[in-house]
Design a protein around this motif. Structure first.
Motif, PDB file in Angstrom:
ATOM      1  N   VAL A 151       0.821  -1.217   0.000  1.00 36.40           N
ATOM      2  CA  VAL A 151       0.000   0.000   0.000  1.00 36.40           C
ATOM      3  C   VAL A 151       0.854   1.265   0.000  1.00 36.40           C
ATOM      4  O   VAL A 151       0.305   2.366   0.115  1.00 36.40           O
ATOM      5  N   ASP A 152       2.181   1.111  -0.105  1.00 33.58           N
ATOM      6  CA  ASP A 152       3.102   2.245  -0.143  1.00 33.58           C
ATOM      7  C   ASP A 152       2.946   3.111   1.101  1.00 33.58           C
ATOM      8  O   ASP A 152       2.645   4.307   1.035  1.00 33.58           O
ATOM      9  N   CYS A 153       3.202   2.505   2.240  1.00 32.52           N
ATOM     10  CA  CYS A 153       2.954   3.132   3.535  1.00 32.52           C
ATOM     11  C   CYS A 153       4.277   3.439   4.237  1.00 32.52           C
ATOM     12  O   CYS A 153       5.129   2.561   4.367  1.00 32.52           O
ATOM     13  N   PRO A 154       4.499   4.674   4.705  1.00 29.49           N
ATOM     14  CA  PRO A 154       5.700   4.962   5.498  1.00 29.49           C
ATOM     15  C   PRO A 154       5.646   4.258   6.846  1.00 29.49           C
ATOM     16  O   PRO A 154       4.563   3.993   7.379  1.00 29.49           O
ATOM     17  N   VAL A 155       6.808   3.965   7.400  1.00 29.82           N
ATOM     18  CA  VAL A 155       6.891   3.157   8.618  1.00 29.82           C
ATOM     19  C   VAL A 155       7.703   3.892   9.681  1.00 29.82           C
ATOM     20  O   VAL A 155       8.735   4.497   9.386  1.00 29.82           O
ATOM     21  N   ILE A 156       7.216   3.833  10.917  1.00 32.82           N
ATOM     22  CA  ILE A 156       7.985   4.236  12.099  1.00 32.82           C
ATOM     23  C   ILE A 156       8.337   2.969  12.857  1.00 32.82           C
ATOM     24  O   ILE A 156       7.476   2.107  13.069  1.00 32.82           O
ATOM     25  N   LEU A 157       9.593   2.844  13.270  1.00 30.13           N
ATOM     26  CA  LEU A 157      10.058   1.661  13.985  1.00 30.13           C
ATOM     27  C   LEU A 157      10.223   2.013  15.466  1.00 30.13           C
ATOM     28  O   LEU A 157      10.947   2.943  15.812  1.00 30.13           O
ATOM     29  N   ILE A 158       9.555   1.267  16.331  1.00 36.71           N
ATOM     30  CA  ILE A 158       9.618   1.521  17.768  1.00 36.71           C
ATOM     31  C   ILE A 158      10.362   0.390  18.467  1.00 36.71           C
ATOM     32  O   ILE A 158      10.272  -0.777  18.068  1.00 36.71           O
TER      33      ILE A 158
END
Length: 487
Positions: A151-158
């Protein structure tokens, strides 16, 4: 999309916080988890079943939970098999290889749900599952990067600093991703930090230089906040400094496939209750009330309970005047027989129950799902709850019911008033019902039960405040394409 370096890194928490933070700004936001594996679940407005964490996230966003918010839910019934729930409905029990082959169909369901949400809401906050760096699960992934890429989604990694190794977790996760996946990660959030932030700064500077990605913020260790667990059992609360004789002693045996243990969160928060989860190889301690919880494999969990010696302890508890409640699977254990002719929870067959009630339960493929409201039969206290079960229970003897619902009664109360059972989860969430049940169990002259909904709402607001205070909201606006709202 919020992905984590490990399970319990803080994904569910951060999605919940972001949903409330955005909802406060009048942004129409919805939570979404493509694939969840959990035994804590909730019933949705459209008559389906989703992970309980997504129901809490919906609440944070000001929404009523819907099956599109968690289109694939896996509920383990053994170490190797899980019930597969698609769009809220159980479709089969599969092992890992069977589900791997099924993933192309599950992917279609995931993308369809996401597309429907995208037409209804301004923004969607997506939660990943486990870690995106699980090498053995990368093929045909629909839970983490496979979905984000689709879906071409940006990601934040926690990542969770409290467990140690936070920089290795973050850098190591990046090292195991493909080039396109690595580029998709737009920043890091470090969770559960306690101490002097200035002492952490050199590590943050190194991380940004080493990875070329920004640290979006460091969230503190929120002490004393209650947020319903996605699946893992909570730690026992800190002891309350008061005479233990003033508090009701409640014991919950931890079955191998315990489900919806969030039923007991209101008791954990009650100032006059000592709640103890008792695990394997532990003796059941003296108690005022024992509660048999829900189970995803009732016959196997009952056999395990007996192997622990707990049946003998429960019978001794009753002889000494203690009270016993069975909820859902725990209720089924209270009868004479449990029949699973189609092997819905394991091998097909039957098992002897504890025989406290003259009743038999048969498991059928059609799952009973619903949100209900009514009154406790023996006290008249108002209650709300929900049911999620395959069993149909038939009584051979007439008992007083446990609950009066609008069109029917539910459950049973023993003639001596010591044993109660029903299918309804959430019995203790209504303050009146909680007070009445604890009075029945022996707690007299106690203050009103805590307002569970208010406690949960306050915790969610605190998390949203944490986003505002500790994260780079300008960068969040950019990732969400909301730059026009930046202060």
């Amino acid at each position: 999309m919020i992905q984590g370096t490990t399970s319990d890194a803080g994904k569910s928490m951060l999605v919940t916080a972001l949903c409330r933070w955005l909802a406060r700004q009048q942004i129409r936001v919805a939570p979404f988890k493509p694939q969840n594996m959990a035994l804590n679940s909730a019933v949705t407005i459209d008559g389906g079943e989703i992970g309980r964490a997504q129901a809490v996230q919906a609440y944070a966003a000001g929404l009523v939970p819907h099956t599109d918010m968690n289109p694939v839910l896996l509920k383990p019934s053994t170490d190797k098999n899980a019930q597969v729930i698609i769009h809220g409905q159980a479709i089969a029990t599969m092992d890992a290889s069977g589900f791997h082959d099924y993933k192309s169909i599950a992917r279609t369901a995931v993308l369809a749900s996401h597309a429907r949400l995208a037409t209804q809401y301004d923004r969607i906050i997506v939660e990943g599952a486990g870690s995106p760096a699980e090498i053995n699960l990368r093929a045909n992934d629909i839970a983490n990067m496979g979905f984000a890429e689709a879906v071409d989604c940006p990601v934040i990694l926690i990542a969770d600093i409290d467990r140690g190794g936070v920089f290795a977790h973050l850098a190591g996760t990046l090292a195991l991703l493909s080039e396109s996946e690595c580029a998709r990660i737009k920043g890091f959030v470090i969770n559960r930090f306690r101490g002097d932030i200035s002492l952490l700064q050199p590590g943050l500077d190194w991380l940004e230089a080493y990875t070329g990605k920004p640290v979006l913020g460091v969230l503190p260790y929120f002490q004393g906040l209650h947020l319903e667990a996605e699946d893992a059992l909570p730690h026992n609360p800190e002891p309350i400094m008061a005479d233990a004789s003033d508090r009701l002693q409640v014991v919950v045996p931890v079955l191998p496939r315990i489900s919806n243990h969030t039923d007991f969160d209101p008791l954990r928060l009650h100032p006059r209750v000592d709640l103890h989860f008792i695990g394997p190889n532990q003796a059941l301690p003296p108690a005022d009330l024992i509660i048999l919880p829900g189970s995803k494999n009732v016959r196997a969990d009952l056999a395990w309970l007996r192997k622990q010696g707990w049946e003998v302890a429960i019978r001794r508890h009753l002889r000494y005047g203690g009270k016993l409640i069975g909820i859902c699977g725990g209720f089924q254990m209270l009868g004479k027989w449990i029949h699973d002719p189609k092997g819905l929870e394991g091998d097909a067959g039957s098992a002897h129950g504890l025989a406290f009630f003259e009743m038999d339960t048969t498991l059928y493929p059609e799952k009973q799902l619903g949100n209900v409201c009514g009154t406790l039969a023996h006290q008249g206290a108002a209650m709300t709850g929900y049911e999620i079960h395959h069993g149909v229970t038939v009584f051979q003897k007439t008992y007083s019911p446990a609950v009066h619902l609008a069109q029917r009664t539910e459950g049973a109360l023993s003639a001596d008033g010591q044993i109660m059972g029903c299918y309804l989860h959430g019995l203790f969430e209504s303050a009146d019902a909680c007070r009445a049940l604890l009075h029945w169990a022996g707690l007299t002259d106690h203050p009103p039960a805590p307002d569970y909904q208010a406690i949960r709402n306050a915790a969610i607001n605190c998390l949203a405040d944490g986003v505002e205070q500790h994260l780079d909201t300008n960068r969040l606006y950019q990732l969400l394409n909301l730059q026009g709202m930046a202060p």
